[in-house]
Write a protein that holds these residues in place. Structure first.
Motif, PDB file in Angstrom:
ATOM      1  N   TYR A   1      28.671  60.014  -4.803  1.00 36.34           N
ATOM      2  CA  TYR A   1      28.460  59.477  -4.207  1.00 36.34           C
ATOM      3  C   TYR A   1      26.594  59.567  -3.199  1.00 36.34           C
ATOM      4  CZ  TYR A   1      29.707  55.831  -0.691  1.00 36.34           C
ATOM      5  OH  TYR A   1      30.013  54.748  -0.401  1.00 36.34           O
TER       6      TYR A   1
ATOM      7  N   ILE B   1      34.059  62.562 -12.439  1.00 31.02           N
ATOM      8  CA  ILE B   1      33.420  63.223 -11.375  1.00 31.02           C
ATOM      9  C   ILE B   1      32.559  61.693 -10.252  1.00 31.02           C
ATOM     10  CG2 ILE B   1      32.206  64.585 -10.149  1.00 31.02           C
ATOM     11  CD1 ILE B   1      35.017  66.514 -11.168  1.00 31.02           C
ATOM     12  N   GLU B   2      32.587  61.546  -9.407  1.00 35.61           N
ATOM     13  CA  GLU B   2      32.035  60.477  -8.680  1.00 35.61           C
ATOM     14  C   GLU B   2      30.430  61.193  -7.819  1.00 35.61           C
ATOM     15  OE1 GLU B   2      33.286  56.497  -7.450  1.00 35.61           O
ATOM     16  OE2 GLU B   2      33.452  58.188  -5.670  1.00 35.61           O
TER      17      GLU B   2
ATOM     18  N   MET C   1      28.324  63.544  -1.227  1.00 36.79           N
ATOM     19  CA  MET C   1      29.648  63.219  -1.569  1.00 36.79           C
ATOM     20  C   MET C   1      29.866  63.217  -3.421  1.00 36.79           C
ATOM     21  SD  MET C   1      32.888  61.989  -0.240  1.00 36.79           S
ATOM     22  CE  MET C   1      33.033  60.145  -0.396  1.00 36.79           C
TER      23      MET C   1
ATOM     24  N   LYS D   1      26.330  55.436  -6.951  1.00 36.63           N
ATOM     25  CA  LYS D   1      28.158  55.414  -7.043  1.00 36.63           C
ATOM     26  C   LYS D   1      28.655  55.395  -8.468  1.00 36.63           C
ATOM     27  CE  LYS D   1      32.372  53.542  -4.865  1.00 36.63           C
ATOM     28  NZ  LYS D   1      33.149  52.912  -6.562  1.00 36.63           N
TER      29      LYS D   1
ATOM     30  N   ARG E   1      31.498  71.381  -9.576  1.00 36.67           N
ATOM     31  CA  ARG E   1      31.120  69.881  -8.273  1.00 36.67           C
ATOM     32  C   ARG E   1      30.165  70.783  -7.002  1.00 36.67           C
ATOM     33  NH1 ARG E   1      35.656  69.407  -5.436  1.00 36.67           N
ATOM     34  NH2 ARG E   1      36.143  70.739  -6.526  1.00 36.67           N
TER      35      ARG E   1
ATOM     36  N   SER F   1      30.299  57.564 -11.783  1.00 42.92           N
ATOM     37  CA  SER F   1      31.047  58.683 -12.367  1.00 42.92           C
ATOM     38  C   SER F   1      30.492  58.967 -13.427  1.00 42.92           C
ATOM     39  CB  SER F   1      32.842  58.963 -12.244  1.00 42.92           C
ATOM     40  OG  SER F   1      32.704  57.551 -11.159  1.00 42.92           O
TER      41      SER F   1
ATOM     42  N   GLU G   1      26.865  69.233  -5.654  1.00 43.73           N
ATOM     43  CA  GLU G   1      26.668  68.769  -4.496  1.00 43.73           C
ATOM     44  C   GLU G   1      25.286  69.918  -4.023  1.00 43.73           C
ATOM     45  OE1 GLU G   1      28.733  68.813  -0.192  1.00 43.73           O
ATOM     46  OE2 GLU G   1      30.242  69.533  -2.174  1.00 43.73           O
TER      47      GLU G   1
ATOM     48  N   ARG H   1      33.457  64.287  -5.626  1.00 46.20           N
ATOM     49  CA  ARG H   1      34.770  63.634  -5.702  1.00 46.20           C
ATOM     50  C   ARG H   1      34.721  63.500  -6.834  1.00 46.20           C
ATOM     51  NH1 ARG H   1      36.479  58.449  -2.848  1.00 46.20           N
ATOM     52  NH2 ARG H   1      35.595  57.153  -3.839  1.00 46.20           N
ATOM     53  N   GLN H   2      36.750  64.227  -6.680  1.00 45.14           N
ATOM     54  CA  GLN H   2      37.150  64.130  -8.026  1.00 45.14           C
ATOM     55  C   GLN H   2      38.201  62.912  -8.062  1.00 45.14           C
ATOM     56  OE1 GLN H   2      40.124  67.114  -9.616  1.00 45.14           O
ATOM     57  NE2 GLN H   2      38.369  68.930  -9.643  1.00 45.14           N
TER      58      GLN H   2
END
Length: 416
Positions: free
Chosen positions: A365, A362-363, A349, A264, A329, A266, A333, A351-352
């Motif tokens: 996960y 931008i993370e 995932m 996790k 993104r 960013s 992914e 995500r922003q």
């Protein structure tokens, strides 16, 4: 026996015949005891030790190492002493009573020591048992030792003063508050150990994280009053057992048993590098195998949407347009889904997060398919190495606060 020896000595007109007879009997008892002691400790016990050393099983060696046989031999010597006292000295009340009390104290002490050895053997043998590993056996056994010590101590004192143990127990009842204060930690530790075991909160080998006590590592010992944690820097942190009930802690056992460990993290994108994609950029990115399905579907979706609007598309203010950050993104992914070291059955995932002064986060996960710390860190580093190197392909830049070197390299135009 004493009367018989006294009669023999009196027949020879020896002075102090009763006293000499008494010393002779005591010497006989001592000689017999020494002979039995020599046989047990010079012959029997060494034979058992050699047998244990040759055995392929753990329990014979454990019994010898924990002195169970040697203490049992000493207990038998106490029984033999009592038998000799009954045979040779009964009737000579002063010396008989003293030696009998001493032998009874001997039996109580070595009975307690045998219990200690037996519990130590069981604890050592339980180290290889998965069921026993779920119980705080060390704390439970320490509690049993404490209770047994108190009971034996009470019985020894009552024997020495010639009073019933019930009389001492009645007196101890008035000292309950004092005893509760003295044995506060063992009592709290015992209750905490039972709760930890009953609720399956902690067991040997678990990764425990408790910042309040500076603990972050593997549990190596769960005792009656303390829990020892070997931290990752090889230091040992000692935590009161009851603190694991009264305070919160993190147990990483669930992560270890799941087979995956979470990433996790960013990366902050410079917001000024975000823009709409031109047709040339879309055509260039379409060469990427992971992006082809996304781009084909997205281009068609955007085209159909704009066609339904029937608006002027010469300005970006009208209609929908593809962005480099959205395409990045989608690629990230798809790339993570195809990564061989990412767990496919757990959450994945990209995500922003809310933008801020440090740019647009931008993370990522995801979960790795290993929980081994060294491998996990390597996988995580490799992923971000690759991402940072590929950002320019999407026309994106990582946000970075200017450094002192940036300030020194700045050039100002001359004043007009």
């Amino acid at each position: 026996m004493q009367l018989l020896i006294t009669g023999w000595l009196t027949a020879f007109d020896l002075p102090y015949a009763p006293l000499i007879a008494l010393f002779a009997i005591i010497a006989l008892i001592a000689i017999i005891s020494l002979i039995v002691h020599g046989l047990l400790h010079r012959a029997v016990l060494p034979f058992l030790r050699r047998f244990a050393d040759r055995s392929s099983h753990l329990w014979p060696k454990s019994i010898i190492d924990k002195k169970l046989f040697s203490r049992f031999a000493l207990l038998m010597q106490g029984v033999l002493l009592q038998i000799q006292l009954e045979v040779f000295l009964k009737g000579d009340e002063p010396i008989y009573s003293v030696l009998m009390i001493a032998s009874q104290v001997w039996l109580m002490i070595f009975t307690l020591l045998i219990l200690y050895s037996l519990l130590d053997v069981l604890l050592e043998l339980s180290d290889n048992s998965s069921f026993a590993g779920q119980l705080p056996l060390r704390g439970i056994f320490q509690s049993i030792k404490l209770i047994a010590t108190l009971l034996i101590g009470l019985m020894v004192i009552s024997l020495l003063i010639g009073k019933s143990p019930l009389v001492l127990l009645t007196g101890l009842g008035a000292m309950t508050a004092v005893l509760m204060l003295v044995f506060k930690d063992p009592i709290l530790g015992l209750v905490a150990g039972i709760q930890l075991s009953a609720n399956n909160m902690l067991k040997m080998g678990d990764w425990l994280d408790m910042p309040k006590y500076g603990a972050d590592g593997d549990v190596i010992d769960i005792g009656l009053t303390t829990v020892k944690v070997r931290n990752w820097d090889k230091t040992i942190t000692t935590i009161p057992t009851y603190a694991l009930i009264s305070d919160s802690f993190k147990n990483w056992r669930g992560m270890s048993e799941s087979g995956g460990r979470r990433i996790k993290r960013s990366l902050n994108i410079d917001a000024t590098s975000i823009h709409f994609l031109s047709d040339e950029e879309i055509a260039r990115m379409n060469r990427a195998q992971l992006l082809t399905p996304y781009l084909d579907g997205k281009v068609a979706e955007v085209a159909n949407h704009n066609a339904s609007l029937g608006c002027d598309l010469t300005t970006p203010l009208n209609g929908r347009h593809m962005t480099n950050i959205g395409t990045f993104r989608a690629w990230l992914e798809a790339w993570l889904k195809s990564h061989p070291q990412i767990h496919k059955d757990m959450t994945l995932m990209v995500r922003q997060l809310a933008p801020g002064s440090e740019g647009l986060p931008i993370e990522i996960y995801v979960f790795t398919n290993t929980t081994v710390w060294l491998e996990y860190e390597k996988i995580q580093s490799d992923i971000f190495d690759h991402i940072f190197a590929l950002l320019p392909e999407f026309g994106l830049r990582v946000h970075q606060t200017p450094t002192g070197n940036d300030m020194r390299n700045m050039r100002f135009s001359p004043a007009e």
